[in-house]
Design an enzyme around this catalytic site. Structure first.
Site, PDB file in Angstrom:
ATOM      1  N   SER A 114       0.827  -1.208   0.000  1.00 44.32           N
ATOM      2  CA  SER A 114       0.000   0.000   0.000  1.00 44.32           C
ATOM      3  C   SER A 114       0.855   1.248   0.000  1.00 44.32           C
ATOM      4  CB  SER A 114      -0.856   0.094   1.253  1.00 44.32           C
ATOM      5  OG  SER A 114      -1.138  -1.119   1.798  1.00 44.32           O
ATOM      6  N   HIS A 135      -1.180  -2.645  -7.312  1.00 48.80           N
ATOM      7  CA  HIS A 135      -1.887  -2.283  -6.075  1.00 48.80           C
ATOM      8  C   HIS A 135      -3.405  -2.268  -6.280  1.00 48.80           C
ATOM      9  CE1 HIS A 135      -2.894   0.874  -2.839  1.00 48.80           C
ATOM     10  NE2 HIS A 135      -2.864  -0.322  -2.295  1.00 48.80           N
ATOM     11  N   GLU A 147      -3.305   0.357  -9.304  1.00 50.04           N
ATOM     12  CA  GLU A 147      -2.154   1.237  -9.508  1.00 50.04           C
ATOM     13  C   GLU A 147      -0.968   0.359  -9.922  1.00 50.04           C
ATOM     14  OE1 GLU A 147      -2.812   5.036  -6.569  1.00 50.04           O
ATOM     15  OE2 GLU A 147      -2.144   3.197  -5.613  1.00 50.04           O
ATOM     16  N   ASN A 185      -3.676   6.201  -1.900  1.00 52.09           N
ATOM     17  CA  ASN A 185      -3.440   6.167  -0.449  1.00 52.09           C
ATOM     18  C   ASN A 185      -2.791   7.452   0.054  1.00 52.09           C
ATOM     19  OD1 ASN A 185      -4.588   3.708   0.023  1.00 52.09           O
ATOM     20  ND2 ASN A 185      -2.674   2.554  -0.012  1.00 52.09           N
TER      21      ASN A 185
END
Ligand code: 3HC
Length: 521
Positions: A114, A135, A147, A185
């Site tokens: 992450s 991701h 991602e 994130n």
């Protein structure tokens, strides 16, 4: 392909591949974790069957694609292995050392980290050119974004193949650089952290914070419920990485998060986080002093009310809605009524108007971030002089009008703005600093986090000038650097151009072509 680690995300990722007809070796050494992961997979497939999305035959076929394995030996024949183990660099490196040893040299090794550095993970392997970030977002079967993170060591063909694969899985890939938190994130976590800080400091209740985000901004979940979904431990780890990388106070984990993680209240997966989840469903907040107080239920609606304020159009709309609901309404502050409603704008304090009306104890601020309408959100603002009875009476009136109610202090942004404006400023700063384009940021937040509109679309809707004014008021009040309006926002406000117009003019990088063909094993 192989998935290493069968926690919440690992099981979801295994399901995504299996649903696309790709065989999955599910590597999990811990028998208890393996049972829980397969249980989560079964529950997700059963839910899809009960909703009519899959039939029993498809369910059995998908399930048969996932083959549990206790060790790495079964990964020898795969084209792609994705690591989904806890966010600790030493564990990731051990996994990659094993994959490096077992997998064929042309297999792609991906990490679902992450926030950790994909470069650091890659650099510890024998073939760093085949290491890439892939991701996914929780719940992986639902969220549309992947991602794709390349490092300076990654061979060009690898992200190209992963982009291709993500599309084959029905996801939308966005290429991002190897910076802490990537795009989604890096934006989401400080917003969630800030929401936890508002709870911790007593600014608002958990229920009100989450309602402000859903009913006020239109997000699919409130930030505190989302922290529980992601896991407070995972969220804490991501914030620590972001804080170490960028050093700003906005990334510094709010002490409440650390305390809850220390107490083992890590969220939905253990049945307790900010909320309690008996039987897997939320049963409301636990632990904080006045959470869950429903300001709408206790009050008695008055018969006479004064409506004043600076937001002329809203003031007129509210007065006429109240009159239609049978109230005796005046807009003259000198008339003696039971309640004074001060229709407020986000950057303006309520107290001066309440004092000017001469009945500050009976005056409640009313802010309608999305205007009036059934189910719209109203923020009820108590000044330091407002009585509880007045707030409860205002809440009873709001209920009668069919509005969703939250209570907010008389501070800049009230509650919706206090959550949203710093989040939008982070997004603008990210684009302004060349970290990601406005279009990619909007894509990341809509497909990765279910936002109905991305941050730049939200700014365009509200108007850059209004967002700027709200931020300025917050910056003047608090002085935190994160609240300083980014110059790019000020430019858009001054020029009167929306971000959509600027985005249309943005050169879009061509998507990498697809160098790799053939099925993924
Ligand atoms: N697993 C599989 N499917 C699930 C699921 C789960 N855990 N939860 C919900 N679903 C499915 C449902 O079956 C349903 O599918 P259907 O439309 O085909 O019938 C669909 O999702 C909608 O579910 P519900 O109707 O039960 O509930 P909602 O409409 O409230 O949606 C939600 C639930 C999709 C979770 C929505 O609230 C949402 O989008 N929330 C935001 C989630 C988010 O922000 N995720 C990103 C977090 S950040 C991250 O993961 C990155 C990491 O690195 C930390």
């Amino acid at each position: 392909m192989a998935v290493v680690g069968l926690g919440t995300m690992g099981a979801g990722i295994a399901e995504v591949f299996a649903r696309s007809g790709i065989g999955v070796v599910a590597i999990e050494a811990d028998p208890q974790a393996l049972r829980a992961g397969l249980g989560a997979l079964d529950a997700s497939l059963s839910r899809a069957v009960s909703r009519g999305r899959l039939d029993a035959r498809q369910q059995a076929e998908i399930r048969a694609k996932v083959r549990p394995a206790p060790g790495f030996a079964d990964a020898a024949a795969v084209d792609l292995a994705i690591e989904v183990v806890p966010e600790r660099m030493e564990i990731k490196r051990q996994v990659f050392a094993e994959l490096d040893r077992v997998c064929s040299p042309d297999a792609i090794l991906a990490t679902n980290t992450s926030s950790l550095s994909v470069t650091s993970i890659a650099a510890a392997t024998k073939h760093p050119s085949r290491v890439v970030g892939m991701h996914f977002f929780n719940p992986a079967p639902v969220m549309g974004l992947v991602e794709v993170v390349r490092t300076v060591l990654t061979d060009d063909s690898v992200p190209t193949a992963v982009v291709d694969l993500a599309r084959q899985l029905g996801k939308t890939p966005v290429g991002v650089g190897d910076r802490a938190g990537f795009v989604a994130n890096a934006l989401l976590l400080p917003y969630l952290n800030h929401a936890a800080g508002l709870l911790e400091t007593g600014y608002a209740t958990a229920a009100d914070i989450d309602k402000a985000a859903t009913a006020g901004i239109g997000l699919p979940m409130g930030p505190l419920a989302l922290l529980d979904l992601i896991g407070l431990d995972t969220s804490l780890s991501i914030l620590e990485v972001l804080h170490a990388e960028f050093g700003l106070a906005r990334y510094c984990p709010t002490p409440l998060l650390r305390r809850l993680v220390t107490a083992g209240r890590t969220g939905r997966k253990v049945g307790r986080g900010i909320y309690a989840y008996p039987d897997g469903r939320s049963a409301g907040p636990i632990g904080s002093p006045d959470d869950g107080v429903d300001v709408g239920s206790a009050g008695v609606a008055p018969a006479t009310v004064t409506v004043i304020g600076s937001a002329d159009e809203q003031e007129a709309d509210l007065a006429s809605a109240l009159a239609s609901a049978g109230l005796n309404v005046t807009r003259n502050a000198a008339h003696a009524t039971e309640l004074v409603l001060v229709v407020a704008e986000a950057g303006q304090p309520v107290l001066p108007a309440a004092l000017a009306a001469g009945r500050a104890g009976q005056a409640v601020g009313v802010h309608l971030p999305g205007g009036l309408g059934p189910g719209a959100l109203v923020e009820l603002i108590a000044t330091s002089l407002t009585s509880d009875t007045a707030v409860q009476a205002a809440a009873a009136l709001a209920e009668r009008l069919g509005l969703a109610v939250v209570r907010a202090p008389d501070r800049p942004g009230f509650l919706v703005g206090a959550l949203l404006y710093p989040h939008l400023a982070d997004a603008v700063r990210m684009a302004q600093d060349g970290y990601a384009s406005a279009a990619d940021i909007d894509t990341a937040m809509t497909l990765g986090c279910g936002y109905p509109r991305g941050p730049f679309e939200l700014i365009d809707d509200a108007g850059a000038a209004d967002v700027l004014a709200g931020l300025r008021a917050m910056y003047i009040a608090y002085g935190y650097p994160a609240l300083a309006p980014p110059p790019l926002l000020a430019e858009h406000a001054a020029a009167g151009i929306d971000f959509a117009a600027a985005r249309r003019a943005e050169p879009r990088p061509a998507s990498p072509g697809l160098a790799r063909t053939g099925p993924v094993r």
